[in-house]
Scaffold this motif. Sequence first.
Motif, mmCIF file in Angstrom:
data_model
loop_
_atom_site.group_PDB
_atom_site.id
_atom_site.type_symbol
_atom_site.label_atom_id
_atom_site.label_comp_id
_atom_site.label_asym_id
_atom_site.label_seq_id
_atom_site.Cartn_x
_atom_site.Cartn_y
_atom_site.Cartn_z
ATOM 1 N N TYR A 20 -14.364 -0.043 3.710
ATOM 2 C CA TYR A 20 -14.269 -1.501 3.570
ATOM 3 C C TYR A 20 -15.631 -2.099 3.201
ATOM 4 O O TYR A 20 -15.737 -2.909 2.274
ATOM 5 C CB TYR A 20 -13.757 -2.103 4.888
ATOM 6 N N ARG A 255 -1.797 -6.209 3.621
ATOM 7 C CA ARG A 255 -2.772 -5.222 4.092
ATOM 8 C C ARG A 255 -2.142 -3.833 4.202
ATOM 9 O O ARG A 255 -2.705 -2.844 3.730
ATOM 10 C CB ARG A 255 -3.318 -5.621 5.474
ATOM 11 N N THR A 258 -0.452 -2.162 0.291
ATOM 12 C CA THR A 258 -1.286 -2.850 -0.697
ATOM 13 C C THR A 258 -0.786 -2.593 -2.127
ATOM 14 O O THR A 258 -0.817 -1.448 -2.573
ATOM 15 C CB THR A 258 -2.734 -2.330 -0.548
ATOM 16 N N ASN A 292 -8.362 -1.214 3.449
ATOM 17 C CA ASN A 292 -7.506 -2.042 4.297
ATOM 18 C C ASN A 292 -7.091 -1.334 5.588
ATOM 19 O O ASN A 292 -6.563 -1.960 6.496
ATOM 20 C CB ASN A 292 -6.239 -2.455 3.528
ATOM 21 N N HIS A 313 -7.954 -8.546 4.817
ATOM 22 C CA HIS A 313 -7.732 -7.454 3.868
ATOM 23 C C HIS A 313 -8.402 -7.749 2.517
ATOM 24 O O HIS A 313 -8.777 -8.893 2.233
ATOM 25 C CB HIS A 313 -6.230 -7.248 3.688
#
Length: 371
Positions: A20, A255, A258, A292, A313
Amino acid sequence: ARANHPVACDEHGVWQVFRYADLSEVLADPVSYSSDLTGLLPPQEDFELFQRGNFARMDPPQHRKLRGLVSKAFTPRLVAGLEPRIAKVTTDLLDALGGADRWDLVDRLAYPLPVTVIAEMLGVPAADQPTFRRWADAMFEDIDQPTVLPDAEFMESRARPLREMSAYLLEHIRARRAAPRDDLISHLALAETDGERLTDEEMIGFVGLLLLAGHITTTLLLGNAVTCLHEFPEAAAALRADRGLIPAAVEEVLRFRTPFSRLARLTTRDVVLGGQAIPAKRMLLLWVTSANRDGAHVPEPDRFDVRRQPNTHLTFGHGIHFCLGAPLARLETRVALGILLDRFAEIAVAGGAVWHDPRIIVGPRKLPVVT
Ligand code: HEM
């Protein structure tokens, strides 16, 4: 891969990015990480024509200039005005089922709803949607080796639908320049940036981007939402008990499943990302699906939780290219889900669903349901 090789170069020289924090860093820095990948692709005339107005693949300052021309049409406030129309289209589509209790959610609702809405916004006939679907299917056909860069053969296979779409859009663009109406194509045709109007060629990619981006992804989102509620009956029960949970549930579907698995960027200079030195002019694949579910950022990432707060997200991207249509996609899905729950006491996914290649796109092509 996220734990052991969070930033790794594969055998094709493409850098795969999973965490992330690393995706956020890349997406926030368009100077070091370009969205313009055309230099990596084999030359193809129809593709190049389309790219001239496709601001999703442009860098500043050109990106800002073109995006600025339409950004006002997609603000949450303006999009909210479409709610009655979205509800009407949804209701009409469900009425057209004629009481059938076994139907395909993609064919009967998740595809026609967003394509009708974006076609009406742009000012192209919604009745032409079978043609739009043919183009979209041809362009998003699964790629066997999704990490390899497209070769000349691949580009050629996409050229025909692109050429057809460009010719179709050009006709509508020219007609609207001659006789403007109250729709986005007319507004774009007349809009000026720095005293200049968009050329017909720029308009093609611009309108084509909105037409394609404006529906395929929302089709996936709605299909994914129904899938999640089928897989997690306690979530469906919570939504039935409290419709106020729908917006948060839609964020969790975004999220958890996706639609665009990954985004691509090109390094413009030597960079260091996640401790790895990456030279200039290398392609990066940013795995949004992985980010995510990064436990370093999301608590209990593999749990589907319709009450998750906050839900930050990266499904709509981040930074200057953040999805222009996010308010529209959210509204369409919230409205459609609410109406589905009102109308059907039970929505079960039946056998026979067909899925896209999840390395590229997460969502159903076919989703038979029993209601
Ligand atoms: C950009 C996802 C719906 C129009 C993006 C990006 C993502 C995304 C990830 C950023 C791409 C990048 O940074 O390289 C989605 C998802 C959707 C959705 C998951 C639905 C669930 C829509 C809709 C529209 C739209 C309904 C309607 C017009 C656009 C446009 C861009 C964009 C024009 C380019 C923005 C820019 O480059 O400045 N979308 N999108 N999208 N999206 Fe969406």
